[in-house]
Design a protein around this motif. Structure first.
Motif: not given
Length: 515
Positions: A224-238
């Motif tokens: 869960v943790d790394s998946s949330v981080v990856a999704t968050l970063l992708t949303k913000i940075l592309g």
């Protein structure tokens, strides 16, 4: 405007729970080292300051300490356990070594007059959790005794100062949350921290940490943790600036690599899959000490990421400046205290920084969050429920669930047993009632009788716990019928296991994982 609560950490293993309880009540809180500079404290502008517990004695010269009078000039102060003793020691009271250690559930009684004066909503007598060896034998002259056990002073209060010998932050303490709410209101704090602000704070952290043109390498574990981080970063940075790497280290659950890779692509992540099973299993050969296994796995992950940048991301090599990880608060506190004073319980492979040769900086957007806060963040980001509700899975994977040396044969046994166990939990609608469930293959063999023949095979332990944040946990009380059924399934279907046992130990005294 005051900014919630500042918790100064003197080395307690449960300091993080203070922050967690206050956030649940709607009060923003941060944990900092006990020796945080006065300038930083003034910059934070707290509504209240809390001094945590710790393993030391205030009268020892080497113990962590600071001038509490300076703190009292800035905000009301609450001392918990060691924090209370520090207040007493510096404000004119007296602290001595107790004749016996007081640990576990204890009955307390609040002083009748102060209980009434402060309009405390809970009963005067109730049970709380103690964990101390020293005692306050004399309170400061400008304070009043607030509560006591049958033997000792357990709290005092005065102008802008309170001390508690017990730990209101742990779930074992009755009315502990009510006391923390009382203290927050006593400080005049506003309950204005909502979980929606977690997403805003995470976005702000990422934007202020990562440069406008920087790229990020994101280490995915399938959890869960790394998946949330990856999704968050992708949303913000592309997606073009966030390069996710999911490593098959041979320590994943049954069919997990293929299943999770497909899920990541569905989520729109820019992900590269790396098959490194042979590399990890070869490196782990002969290692049985859990700390050595954890550290070796951490080293190999860094090595794999370096190789991936050179081979598959070479065109971005000069742009990748950060490595993103899904480090959580519980990971940090179990690995190393923010004060440097607590005992390391176990090393987490994603805590402690990066080797200088990698030349990358860390970005950890959920480092100050608990698991349930990360789950809510994932929901806000639109991750599917089946992903958000997954049980925690350790970074070192099954390597710390195979006790002793790790081999492919043992891992295959574990994978089959784990798959049966988790499917049974889902079938019986138990999976989402449990915080974490898994199998542990013990380095023990026992005699059995299977198919009218003698066997000498492995013992498998089942573990299932309920928890809110992973800092404390209770074992799940299965019905006997379920345990009997799952034991039969595993011993009948998994060659190599002839005995199944169930772990009925809470955290503390145990940790959730066995290694």
């Amino acid at each position: 405007m005051k900014n919630g609560f500042l918790i100064l950490d003197f080395g307690s293993q449960v300091t993080m729970l203070i922050a967690r309880r206050l956030r649940d009540l709607g009060y923003y809180s941060e944990i900092r080292p006990f020796d945080l500079s006065l300038e930083k404290i003034k910059e934070f502008n707290p509504a209240g300051i809390i001094l945590s517990g710790g393993p030391n004695s205030v009268y020892d010269s080497a113990s962590p300490s600071r001038d509490v009078n300076e703190l009292l000039q800035m905000a009301p102060v609450l001392g918990i356990c060691y924090g209370m003793q520090l207040l007493a020691h510096q404000l004119g009271g007296k602290v001595e070594k107790g004749s016996t250690r007081e640990y576990g559930l204890t009955e307390i009684e609040w002083h009748a007059d102060l209980h009434k004066e402060y309009k405390m909503s809970w009963p005067r007598q109730h049970r709380i959790w103690m964990s101390h060896g020293d005692v306050v034998t004399q309170i400061p002259s400008q304070t009043k005794e607030l509560l006591r056990t049958g033997k000792h002073i357990a709290g005092f209060a005065g102008d802008r100062v309170m001390g508690l010998q017990y730990h209101p932050e742990v779930s074992h303490s009755e009315y502990g949350t009510e006391f923390l709410r009382f203290f927050a209101e006593w400080c005049g704090a506003e309950a204005n921290w909502q979980h929606e602000q977690v997403l805003h704070a995470a976005e702000k952290y990422v934007r202020t940490t990562v440069g406008d043109k920087d790229h990020v390498l994101c280490a995915l574990s399938g959890g869960v943790d790394s998946s949330v981080v990856a999704t968050l970063l992708t949303k913000i940075l592309g997606a073009d600036r966030v390069h996710c790497v999911f490593v098959n280290n041979g320590l994943l659950r049954l069919n997990e690599f293929d299943t999770v890779m497909q899920a990541y692509k569905t989520l729109g992540l820019n992900v590269i899959g790396v098959d490194a099973e042979e590399t990890f299993l070869t490196a782990l050969k002969g290692l049985s000490d859990p700390e050595k296994k954890r550290k070796k796995i951490g080293e190999l992950f860094i090595q794999i990421f370096e190789e991936t940048i050179k081979k598959q991301l070479s065109s971005y090599q000069d742009k990748i400046k950060f490595l993103a990880q899904g480090t959580l608060y519980p990971d940090v506190i179990e690995s190393v205290s923010s004060s440097g004073g607590s005992v390391t319980i176990k090393s987490h492979h994603n805590v402690g920084g990066l080797p200088e040769k990698m030349n990358l900086k860390l970005v950890e957007p959920v480092r100050n969050l608990f698991k349930d806060e990360v789950r809510r963040l994932g929901e806000d980001l639109g991750l599917p429920h089946e992903f958000i509700s997954r049980h925690p899975f350790p970074g070192p994977g099954l390597a710390i669930r195979v006790l002793g040396e790790v081999t492919k044969e043992k891992l295959d046994v574990m994978r089959k047993a784990d798959d049966i166990y988790i499917k049974a939990l889902r079938r019986e609608n138990l999976y989402e009632k449990i915080w974490q469930a898994f199998c542990v293959l013990l380095p023990v063999q026992t005699v059995g009788v299977q198919g009218d023949g003698r066997t000498y095979e492995n013992v498998l332990a089942l573990r299932a716990v309920t928890s809110v944040d992973g800092m404390t946990a209770d074992w799940y009380d299965f019905e006997t019928k379920f345990l009997k059924s799952i034991s039969n399934e595993i011993t009948n279907q998994v060659r190599g296991v002839n005995r199944v046992v169930y772990d009925i130990t809470s955290k503390p005294p145990a940790t959730i994982e066995w290694e």
